[in-house]
Design an enzyme around this catalytic site. Structure first.
Site, short mmCIF file in Angstrom:
data_model
loop_
_atom_site.label_atom_id
_atom_site.label_comp_id
_atom_site.label_asym_id
_atom_site.label_seq_id
_atom_site.Cartn_x
_atom_site.Cartn_y
_atom_site.Cartn_z
CE LYS A 220 -31.56 -13.42 -10.77
NZ LYS A 220 -31.58 -12.37 -9.74
CG ASP B 29 -1.99 -1.06 1.15
OD1 ASP B 29 -2.00 -1.79 0.13
OD2 ASP B 29 -2.79 -1.16 2.09
NE ARG C 244 -34.17 -4.49 -15.07
CZ ARG C 244 -35.00 -5.25 -14.39
NH1 ARG C 244 -34.69 -5.64 -13.17
NH2 ARG C 244 -36.12 -5.64 -14.92
CB CYS D 189 -26.67 -8.37 35.46
SG CYS D 189 -27.72 -9.48 34.52
CB CYS E 206 -29.89 -9.38 37.74
SG CYS E 206 -30.14 -7.80 36.91
S1 IVH Z 1 -27.65 -11.85 -17.47
C1 IVH Z 1 -30.87 -10.65 -20.66
N1 IVH Z 1 -26.24 -12.68 -15.47
O1 IVH Z 1 -30.75 -10.56 -12.41
C2 IVH Z 1 -30.21 -11.33 -19.55
N2 IVH Z 1 -28.08 -11.25 -15.03
O2 IVH Z 1 -33.58 -11.04 -11.99
C3 IVH Z 1 -29.45 -10.37 -18.76
N3 IVH Z 1 -28.39 -10.70 -12.65
O3 IVH Z 1 -31.79 -7.63 -13.87
C4 IVH Z 1 -29.04 -10.81 -17.46
N4 IVH Z 1 -26.67 -11.84 -11.93
O4 IVH Z 1 -29.38 -7.71 -13.43
C5 IVH Z 1 -27.29 -11.94 -15.86
N5 IVH Z 1 -24.87 -13.45 -13.76
C6 IVH Z 1 -25.92 -12.72 -14.16
C7 IVH Z 1 -26.72 -12.00 -13.27
C8 IVH Z 1 -27.81 -11.28 -13.73
C9 IVH Z 1 -27.67 -11.05 -11.59
C10 IVH Z 1 -29.58 -9.82 -12.59
C11 IVH Z 1 -29.82 -8.97 -13.77
C12 IVH Z 1 -31.33 -8.93 -13.94
C13 IVH Z 1 -31.80 -9.70 -12.76
C14 IVH Z 1 -33.03 -10.47 -13.11
#
Ligand code: IVH
Length: 681
Positions: free
Chosen positions: A122, A35, A143, A441, A421
């Site tokens: 996800k 760092d 989004r 206590c 207590c």
């Molecule tokens: S692909 C058209 N990959 O989940 C397909 N989405 O519930 C585009 N999300 O709004 C999405 N992890 O923002 C993709 N590994 C991943 C993801 C992912 C989270 C989100 C995405 C979407 C939401 C839908």
């Protein structure tokens, strides 16, 4: 004057190096320099930019320290709609999804579909679209509702793991919309909340909320201080220009990585639909080892051309799906609410539940946080409630199922006295918790002693909670210090103790006393708001516990990460007579480590001890630092061994005592002259 070529070249070199080290540190988690070395490069570039402001471009690594406040968030349309995802929850639903794609494909008359899927976790954060033009980040949009989102370009530029300019030599697409998720990693989240608590700021409920709040934060200094990350998983509109177009999801992942974008961890190309099922099972089992919270797997048809053909429904793509993990939520009955007393005296309501499996673990107790939470959720004993278990944290009750409320469900009344207590409890007007203030206590004592002997404390092994409880009940242990005085004879007559266990415990006390460091001991005391990290800072700053105890508010505030609340809590702790007695007994038992990091410097005051008293012309800590720099040891009280007492205005009893002992007494000026003598000599 303009910067000459040599200066420009150096600035470019520094920016390149900083970008590379930023990437190694934040994206690959594999730093190559310390760092301090990073800071030195950073400072050199910042100094050049201060001298020649034309060098300070918005893409410079120095621009990633947030400053300024935005007036508000602007809304903007997406060039291509950002869709959500449909969910599947089982192998059968997944199979049905695959068959539907195949039918759609057959209708198009394209022959056999190659059913390879790119799978990645996800992520539970918020979706964001970054626009890169000629490899430079020019816009970030949340989004929002999918059609339009909020412009968060300034905030996104502060996300450290995202390149302001793509890495590598290009050619880069003329324009590409990179879609991904903004998240906070679990370990960063824990640190963030600890920091928030230390500064008396809002505690975030989960990483997702913290990430969402931060990305929309208008104060850029605040936004820049929070550990956001961006992970790329898809694209919107793209103009490839002279760059080679990408034709698969797997190819995109590779391209993103080459450009310096981070992608979700452990993504995999699954060649058949059943490989996808296997991958989901693997990810589910390993869920807790992912660095961020995930709630399933996203499977996307690998071929981008096939994705375009198959297209979208009104709300989601037909070529991709979220394969969700089984819920970490369940319904069960709230049988009762019990009150647990913590070591700071905080009374925490605990839900006693009809046992129910949640994500594969039987749950029969869950935290209810505090009285307000129970009221806010409108919980009644007898209710059917939702129970949630997130990652490896303690299960919590998230609310009642009102439609299933039984007639005889009854409200819970917080007790006016401590259940352990019987003493009255109280609640500060600006706090959510009720506390038991009775230092004696037994429930508080148990938690205090358990913390003291735990691995977060002095790590005294051999006695479990049940034994400590019995020893407290028997009146043998009243404070942590008592554990230091236990003799095998005191213990071995207890039923089922015997000499072996008794000796083992006494021996591990000895070992712990021998090995104790100041930082550990401070942490072991269990001072409210003082965790391991602050304990370490205190230990680096002060010589021993006596000094910490004697420190003024200003002195405490001079310690890194000690804010007004922490300082007040430390002062409270040491002002409490029972705690002072505990310290005295620890000292008498030989548990009195001195700071290891606090080696005196060499200087004109080497070997001398100094104490400051009264009102001086600058903060006392300033004088103490000067004294320490000159090699002096800072004393905590007036005694025969004291070499100099430096007295300011209204010196009080310390001066009196020093005079009585015939010690050398200096005023401010004389003290400063002593330091100068060293310079001349
Ligand atoms: S692909 C058209 N990959 O989940 C397909 N989405 O519930 C585009 N999300 O709004 C999405 N992890 O923002 C993709 N590994 C991943 C993801 C992912 C989270 C989100 C995405 C979407 C939401 C839908």
């Amino acid at each position: 004057m303009k910067a000459d070529e040599a200066v420009k070249k150096r600035a470019r070199e520094l920016a390149e190096q900083l970008n590379r080290h930023n990437y190694l540190y934040h994206t690959l988690d594999a730093p190559e320099i310390s760092d301090d070395e990073y800071d030195a490069l950073f400072r050199e570039l910042r100094d050049l930019e201060e001298k020649w402001p034309e060098l300070a471009t918005p893409d410079s690594p120095t621009a990633r320290i947030g400053s300024g406040v935005l007036p508000g968030l602007e809304r903007k349309r997406h060039t291509q709609r950002m869709y959500g995802l449909d969910n599947v929850f089982s192998a059968e639903e997944w199979q049905a999804f695959v068959e539907r794609i195949q039918r759609l494909w057959a209708k198009e008359g394209e022959g056999g579909l190659e059913t390879a899927f790119w799978c990645d976790p996800k992520l539970d954060g918020l979706a964001v679209e970054l626009v890169y033009e000629q490899g430079r980040l020019t816009q970030a949009l949340t989004r929002g509702d999918g059609e339009s989102g909020e412009v968060v370009t300034a905030q996104a530029r502060l996300i450290r793991n995202l390149p302001l300019v793509f890495m590598g030599a290009g050619p880069w697409p003329d324009m590409i919309e990179v879609r991904g998720e903004v998240v906070i990693f679990r370990k960063d989240f824990v640190e963030l909340n600890e920091r928030q608590a230390r500064h008396g700021l809002k505690i975030f409920a989960n990483p997702r909320n913290a990430a969402a709040g931060t990305l929309r934060q208008l104060d850029l200094e605040v936004a820049g201080s929070r550990p956001l990350r961006f992970l790329a998983y898809g694209i919107g509109a793209v103009e490839w220009g002279s760059a080679i177009p990408c034709e698969t999801q797997a190819g995109l992942a590779e391209r993103f990585s080459a450009w310096g974008l981070q992608i979700p961890p452990s993504g995999k190309l699954c060649l058949t639909p059943s490989d996808v099922v296997e991958y989901v099972e693997w990810a589910r089992v390993n869920r807790d080892s992912f660095p961020m919270e995930i709630d399933g797997v996203v499977a996307k048809l690998n071929s981008l051309a096939a994705q375009r053909k198959i297209g979208f429904t009104g709300r989601a793509p037909r070529f991709a799906v979220a394969f969700k993990f089984p819920a970490l939520e369940a319904e069960t009955r709230l049988l009762n609410i019990e009150i647990q007393v913590g070591r700071t005296g905080a009374l925490t309501p605990v839900a006693i539940l009809e046992p129910v499996p949640v994500g594969g673990v039987m749950v029969s107790r869950a935290t209810l946080h505090n009285e307000d939470e129970i009221r806010l959720l409108d919980l009644r004993i007898g209710d059917i409630v939702h129970v949630r278990r997130a990652g490896d944290v303690i299960p919590e009750v998230t609310g009642p199922v009102l439609s299933k409320r039984p007639e005889d469900a009854r409200e819970f009344r917080f007790p006016g006295v401590c259940p352990a207590c019987g003493q009255p409890v109280h609640r500060e007007p600006d706090e959510a918790v009720w506390r038991c203030d009775n230092l004696a206590c037994p429930a508080r004592n148990l938690r205090t002693v358990m913390h003291f002997v735990s691995s977060a404390g002095l790590d005294i092994k051999g006695l479990g909670e049940k034994w400590i409880e019995r020893l407290i009940d028997a009146g043998i242990i009243r404070s942590p210090a008592d554990t230091l005085y236990l003799k095998a004879e005191d213990l071995q007559d207890f039923e089922r103790m015997g000499p072996v266990l008794a000796n083992k415990f006494v021996e591990s006390v000895r070992t712990a006393v021998r090995n104790a460091t100041l930082a550990r001991l401070i942490g072991a005391l269990g001072i409210r708001l003082v965790g391991a990290h602050v304990a370490q800072n205190l230990a680096a700053h002060f010589h021993d516990l006596g000094e910490v105890a004697a420190a003024s508010r200003e002195e405490l505030l001079a310690v890194p990460d000690v804010g007004p609340e922490v300082a007040a809590s430390i002062a409270d702790f040491f002002a409490t007579p029972a705690n002072r007695e505990t310290l005295a007994r620890m000292r008498a038992a030989g548990l009195w480590p001195v700071s290891q990091e606090h080696e005196p410097a060499e200087g004109p005051l080497s070997g001398k001890s100094v104490l400051f008293t009264g009102v001086l012309s600058r903060p006392r800590s300033w004088f103490q630092e000067r004294a320490a720099e000159a090699g002096a040891k800072l004393a905590s009280s007036v005694g025969k061994g004291l070499d100099y007492l430096v007295a300011g205005d209204k010196p009080g009893s310390k001066l009196q005592k020093a005079q009585n002992l015939g010690l050398k007494i200096l005023n401010e000026e004389q003290f400063l002259n002593l330091l100068k003598e060293g310079e001349n000599g």
